[in-house]
Structures are given as structure tokens and as C-alpha cells.
Design an enzyme around this catalytic site. Structure first.
Site, short mmCIF file in Angstrom:
data_model
loop_
_atom_site.label_atom_id
_atom_site.label_comp_id
_atom_site.label_asym_id
_atom_site.label_seq_id
_atom_site.Cartn_x
_atom_site.Cartn_y
_atom_site.Cartn_z
N ALA A 105 28.88 39.29 39.45
CA ALA A 105 28.25 40.39 38.74
C ALA A 105 27.57 41.38 39.66
O ALA A 105 27.27 42.51 39.26
CB ALA A 105 27.24 39.84 37.73
N ASP A 142 41.69 38.88 40.88
CA ASP A 142 43.08 39.26 41.14
C ASP A 142 43.32 40.72 40.78
O ASP A 142 44.03 41.45 41.49
CB ASP A 142 44.02 38.37 40.33
CG ASP A 142 43.71 36.89 40.50
OD1 ASP A 142 43.35 36.50 41.63
OD2 ASP A 142 43.79 36.14 39.52
#
Length: 316
Positions: free
Chosen positions: A223, A252
Site C-alpha cells: 500500500a 504482475d
């Protein structure tokens, strides 16, 4: 063209649940089935951006056949390597508060002949590639230096290579000097053998990976954002995200965004952050399309906040 290599792909089933309670019957509010594996997710994100990608991956059994069908349905060109063992099936449970629980199967053991065919398939398709993205864990049968061999072969053919793996496979591959490595905070801490508590700790660890041989380090810090360290300097990128649904494949998607934008410099970092932020707002391992991105919400600076504490420090 971006060529992706996923040595240990999967069939991923994601269930959205209110909460987890051991020993109870839990009714899912939503479910998805996707072709999985880190390299497969990169290919899906590249394809969602309208760019050409070829996915090299070993496939076997009924799950492997279903993975091939799902890739074709998403318009992804696959270069499957047939193997005797069945492709693994993974399960992810996404709670309404954003907490994710994953169960990953080990996958099949690749024989010597299957390993060689996998390398041959990568070699055959790498000639047309601008980037090769090698991603994920290694299946049983492949030695930890396998990724290092792929890096050396890619460079011998004049192709740039990005690597997203962990543990001994990452350390050995870094010595072969990949152009980019993309660890998360836990993988970065494991590679240097010490905790990461601040952004400054992550910066120092990334610089150490560069000293070991990596051309650039794109580190996902959850985060808190992402960190890019290369020969030209260091940059920190972040974006505020509300309504997190699932972080499956977010890293990814970030790597895909980085490579789509050229694979170097602050502009590529901004693209990586935008793709990662968009991915966590989507269900399961859905990869973001251009309309899901919010580039205006991304901030990239060369003034790395070294004193900032990580929201999720790696202390072990």
C-alpha cells in the site's frame, strides 16, 4: 512484443466471501476462474493494454487444457509446452475487507526432456521479443539456477529480460545480470537477509541487489507504493487507492505497466503504479484495461521518503 515465461502456471479460482470462519460453511458472493501464474498475469495485462504478447508455459492434464482455453478467450497467443503432469489448481479467498487467503498447489514435476523443450520454446520465440518477462516460482524438477540460464541465453540473443521470482532462484539469477528484477518487500528482505521497516531500508536493499548484478530494481511496497532504483538514480511512486477488492496479480500488472512504458525511468514507474493501483480495485486476478487506469492519481518523485515507516514492515 513482450514474451512471458511462466514455468509453473496454474488454474486460479477466486471466491469473494464476507469473512472466513474455520469449520463453517461459507457462501461466496462472487467467483472467478482465470489462467494463473505470475507470467500469465503479465501477459494478460499486456494483452488488455492492446499490446502483443506471447505466453510460454508448460501445460498438462485437464487443468492445463482449461488454461489454454481461457488464454485463447482473452486473445493471448500461447506457446504451450506439453507435460505429463497436470497443471496445478490454486484457490484464493477474498474477504470483503480486502484480506486475501491463498492456497497454492505445488504443480507437476518436469522431466529433463520437458525442461529442455521449455528452454527451446523460449529460445524460438525470443527472437521477436522486445522484452522477456520470467515470472513466478519454479516447478519441481527445475534447479534454482534455471532462471539464471534463461537470463544468460536472453542476453546472448540480444533481448532484454525482466525477472520476478524469489528466494534462491532470485539470488542466483541476479548474478546473471538481468535488466530488471521486481521483488516485493518480503522477497527483497529475504534476498538481503534482514528486516525492512522503512522506505529507506527498502532503498538500501534495492541498491544491494543492483550491486549483486541487477540492472534495475522495481520494488513493490504494498500500500505504500513502488520504488525504482537504476543506474540513473532512485524514484518513489504512489497512488491512493480506495475500495480494495483483491491484490491478486497486482504486482504482475505493475510489471506489465512498467514494460509497456519502456521498462526504465520515472515514466515507466508511473505506469507501473497506475497499473498496480487499478488492479487492486478489480475482482480476483482481473487485469486492468486502459479505461481502468487513473494516471492523474499517481505521484512519482526523486525525493524518496527514506524515513517513512512501511505500513506492512518485514520484520522476520
Amino acid at each position: 512484443m513482450i514474451l512471458t515465461v511462466t514455468p509453473n502456471p496454474s488454474l486460479d479460482r477466486t471466491y469473494e466471501v464476507p469473512s472466513l470462519e474455520r469449520g463453517e460453511v461459507i457462501r461466496a458472493s462472487g467467483e472467478r476462474m482465470d489462467p494463473g501464474g505470475k507470467g500469465v498475469n503479465v501477459a494478460r495485462a499486456v494483452a488488455a493494454a492492446g499490446r502483443r504478447t506471447v505466453a510460454v508455459l508448460p501445460l498438462g492434464g485437464a487443468p492445463g487444457a482449461l488454461v489454454a482455453e481461457l488464454l485463447a478467450a482473452q486473445g493471448i497467443e500461447a506457446a504451450p509446452v506439453p507435460v505429463a503432469g497436470a497443471t496445478r489448481s490454486n484457490i484464493a479467498l477474498a474477504e470483503s475487507d480486502g484480506v486475501l487467503t491463498k492456497i497454492n498447489a505445488p504443480g507437476p514435476r518436469l522431466s529433463a526432456a520437458e525442461q529442455e523443450l521449455l528452454l527451446d520454446t523460449v529460445r524460438a520465440h525470443s527472437r521477436a521479443a522486445d522484452w522477456i518477462a520470467c515470472c513466478g516460482s519454479l516447478p519441481r524438477g527445475l534447479r534454482p539456477s534455471w532462471y539464471a540460464d534463461v537470463v544468460a541465453r536472453a542476453h546472448a540473443g540480444g533481448t532484454r529480460i525482466a525477472l520476478d521470482t524469489s528466494g534462491r532462484a532470485l539470488v542466483e539469477a541476479v548474478r546473471a545480470r538481468p535488466d530488471v528484477v521486481k521483488p516485493n518487500a518480503e522477497e527483497l528482505a529475504e534476498a538481503v537477509g534482514r528486516p525492512l521497516v522503512t522506505v529507506g531500508d527498502a532503498l538500501q536493499a534495492a541498491e544491494e541487489l543492483r550491486g549483486m548484478g541487477a540492472g534495475a530494481v522495481l520494488a513493490s511496497l504494498g500500500a505504500d507504493g513502488q520504488l525504482l532504483v537504476d543506474a540513473a538514480g532512485a524514484w518513489f511512486g504512489s497512488a491512493h487507492v480506495r475500495d480494495v477488492r483483491s491484490n491478486v496479480g497486482a504486482g504482475d500488472s505493475s510489471l506489465a505497466g512498467f514494460l509497456i512504458a519502456g521498462g526504465g525511468g520515472p515514466e515507466a514507474l508511473a505506469s507501473a503504479v497506475a497499473h498496480g493501483a487499478a488492479a487492486v480495485r478489480l475482482p480476483g486476478s482481473v487485469m486492468p484495461a486502459p479505461g481502468d487506469l487513473d494516471p492523474a492519481a499517481v505521484t512519482v518523485t526523486s525525493d524518496v521518503p527514506v524515513g517513512r515507516a512501511l505500513t506492512e514492515p518485514v520484520t522476520a
